[in-house]
Write a protein that holds these residues in place. Structure first.
Motif, PDB file in Angstrom:
ATOM      1  N   GLU A   3       0.827  -1.203   0.000  1.00 42.40           N
ATOM      2  CA  GLU A   3       0.000   0.000   0.000  1.00 42.40           C
ATOM      3  C   GLU A   3       0.858   1.247   0.000  1.00 42.40           C
ATOM      4  O   GLU A   3       0.572   2.238  -0.681  1.00 42.40           O
ATOM      5  CB  GLU A   3      -0.903   0.006   1.244  1.00 42.40           C
ATOM      6  CG  GLU A   3      -2.051  -0.916   1.155  1.00 42.40           C
ATOM      7  CD  GLU A   3      -2.883  -0.855   2.428  1.00 42.40           C
ATOM      8  OE1 GLU A   3      -2.796   0.133   3.192  1.00 42.40           O
ATOM      9  OE2 GLU A   3      -3.624  -1.799   2.636  1.00 42.40           O
ATOM     10  N   GLU A   4       1.906   1.179   0.755  1.00 41.30           N
ATOM     11  CA  GLU A   4       2.812   2.331   0.813  1.00 41.30           C
ATOM     12  C   GLU A   4       3.472   2.536  -0.544  1.00 41.30           C
ATOM     13  O   GLU A   4       3.621   3.673  -1.024  1.00 41.30           O
ATOM     14  CB  GLU A   4       3.874   2.082   1.892  1.00 41.30           C
ATOM     15  CG  GLU A   4       4.625   3.327   2.261  1.00 41.30           C
ATOM     16  CD  GLU A   4       5.608   3.054   3.400  1.00 41.30           C
ATOM     17  OE1 GLU A   4       6.687   3.620   3.311  1.00 41.30           O
ATOM     18  OE2 GLU A   4       5.285   2.292   4.334  1.00 41.30           O
ATOM     19  N   ASN A   5       3.897   1.443  -1.207  1.00 41.96           N
ATOM     20  CA  ASN A   5       4.481   1.522  -2.555  1.00 41.96           C
ATOM     21  C   ASN A   5       3.465   2.099  -3.533  1.00 41.96           C
ATOM     22  O   ASN A   5       3.795   2.944  -4.368  1.00 41.96           O
ATOM     23  CB  ASN A   5       4.938   0.144  -3.034  1.00 41.96           C
ATOM     24  CG  ASN A   5       6.370  -0.153  -2.642  1.00 41.96           C
ATOM     25  OD1 ASN A   5       7.074   0.755  -2.197  1.00 41.96           O
ATOM     26  ND2 ASN A   5       6.775  -1.397  -2.779  1.00 41.96           N
ATOM     27  N   LEU A   8       3.087   5.689  -2.830  1.00 45.76           N
ATOM     28  CA  LEU A   8       4.251   6.447  -3.310  1.00 45.76           C
ATOM     29  C   LEU A   8       4.268   6.533  -4.834  1.00 45.76           C
ATOM     30  O   LEU A   8       4.617   7.556  -5.415  1.00 45.76           O
ATOM     31  CB  LEU A   8       5.548   5.810  -2.782  1.00 45.76           C
ATOM     32  CG  LEU A   8       5.825   6.019  -1.303  1.00 45.76           C
ATOM     33  CD1 LEU A   8       7.051   5.206  -0.864  1.00 45.76           C
ATOM     34  CD2 LEU A   8       6.029   7.485  -0.988  1.00 45.76           C
ATOM     35  N   ARG A   9       3.886   5.422  -5.480  1.00 47.84           N
ATOM     36  CA  ARG A   9       3.821   5.439  -6.961  1.00 47.84           C
ATOM     37  C   ARG A   9       2.780   6.437  -7.432  1.00 47.84           C
ATOM     38  O   ARG A   9       2.986   7.150  -8.407  1.00 47.84           O
ATOM     39  CB  ARG A   9       3.493   4.044  -7.478  1.00 47.84           C
ATOM     40  CG  ARG A   9       4.678   3.153  -7.493  1.00 47.84           C
ATOM     41  CD  ARG A   9       4.366   1.856  -8.193  1.00 47.84           C
ATOM     42  NE  ARG A   9       5.509   0.992  -8.073  1.00 47.84           N
ATOM     43  CZ  ARG A   9       5.500  -0.301  -8.036  1.00 47.84           C
ATOM     44  NH1 ARG A   9       4.346  -0.938  -8.109  1.00 47.84           N
ATOM     45  NH2 ARG A   9       6.600  -0.998  -7.943  1.00 47.84           N
ATOM     46  N   SER A  10       1.670   6.444  -6.725  1.00 49.96           N
ATOM     47  CA  SER A  10       0.605   7.388  -7.074  1.00 49.96           C
ATOM     48  C   SER A  10       1.114   8.817  -6.903  1.00 49.96           C
ATOM     49  O   SER A  10       0.903   9.674  -7.760  1.00 49.96           O
ATOM     50  CB  SER A  10      -0.610   7.139  -6.185  1.00 49.96           C
ATOM     51  OG  SER A  10      -1.565   8.152  -6.380  1.00 49.96           O
ATOM     52  N   LYS A  11       1.817   9.052  -5.800  1.00 47.76           N
ATOM     53  CA  LYS A  11       2.374  10.395  -5.573  1.00 47.76           C
ATOM     54  C   LYS A  11       3.412  10.728  -6.634  1.00 47.76           C
ATOM     55  O   LYS A  11       3.477  11.851  -7.149  1.00 47.76           O
ATOM     56  CB  LYS A  11       2.999  10.490  -4.179  1.00 47.76           C
ATOM     57  CG  LYS A  11       1.999  10.591  -3.071  1.00 47.76           C
ATOM     58  CD  LYS A  11       2.703  10.733  -1.722  1.00 47.76           C
ATOM     59  CE  LYS A  11       1.684  10.812  -0.606  1.00 47.76           C
ATOM     60  NZ  LYS A  11       2.309  10.906   0.718  1.00 47.76           N
ATOM     61  N   ILE A  12       4.250   9.716  -6.991  1.00 47.51           N
ATOM     62  CA  ILE A  12       5.275   9.934  -8.023  1.00 47.51           C
ATOM     63  C   ILE A  12       4.605  10.258  -9.344  1.00 47.51           C
ATOM     64  O   ILE A  12       5.025  11.175 -10.069  1.00 47.51           O
ATOM     65  CB  ILE A  12       6.209   8.696  -8.146  1.00 47.51           C
ATOM     66  CG1 ILE A  12       7.105   8.592  -6.912  1.00 47.51           C
ATOM     67  CG2 ILE A  12       7.033   8.745  -9.414  1.00 47.51           C
ATOM     68  CD1 ILE A  12       7.940   7.320  -6.857  1.00 47.51           C
TER      69      ILE A  12
END
Length: 160
Positions: A3-5, A8-12
């Motif tokens: 979920e964190e990945n 983070l991917r979504s944020k990236i």
């Protein structure tokens, strides 16, 4: 961790989209800046050309003004000279009117002499004109003779 990945991917992804958007805005602004620079350079060139044209017109007008001033000065000098001449003529006219018969007699005598000379010239010119006419007639006769010689030369030998 997944979920964190994903987060983070979504944020990236969002940051990448935001960065691309910002990069597009930057490129648009840079293009606009370049267009404005080109426009300002053209306006500066146009302004410089206009200034040069105005300077040329100013120089031409200055030359015309100097010429006009010189012409006015010449005309003033000529006017002053004419005023002096007018004054002299008036004085001379008054002197003639006051009865100076001696100068009037001299003028009459000069006119008579001029008339006699003119009549002599007329008589001499009439004689010269008569001589010229006579000479022209002689030349015409010579020209006619030369034409007839050409005709005689053209007659065939069998005709003799």
């Amino acid at each position: 961790l997944k979920e964190e990945n994903a987060s983070l991917r979504s944020k990236i992804n969002k940051l990448q989209i935001f960065a691309e958007t910002q990069a597009d805005k930057m490129r648009k602004l840079e293009r606009k800046l370049e267009e404005n620079k080109i426009k300002e350079e053209k306006e500066a060139q146009d302004l410089e050309a206009m200034v040069q044209h105005v300077e040329q017109n100013l120089q031409l007008m200055t030359k015309r003004a100097v010429k006009a001033e010189n012409n006015a000065t010449k005309l003033k000098q000529e006017n002053a000279l004419l005023q002096v001449q007018l004054k002299n003529y008036k004085t001379e006219n008054e002197a003639l009117r006051s009865g100076q018969s001696a100068s009037l007699a001299a003028v009459k005598q000069n006119a008579d002499l001029a008339l006699q000379n003119l009549l002599t010239v007329i008589t001499n010119s009439r004689s010269s004109i008569k001589q010229l006419v006579s000479g022209a007639e002689s030349l015409q006769l010579v020209a006619d003779l030369l034409r007839s010689i050409d005709r005689v030369a053209e007659v065939p030998e069998d005709g003799q």
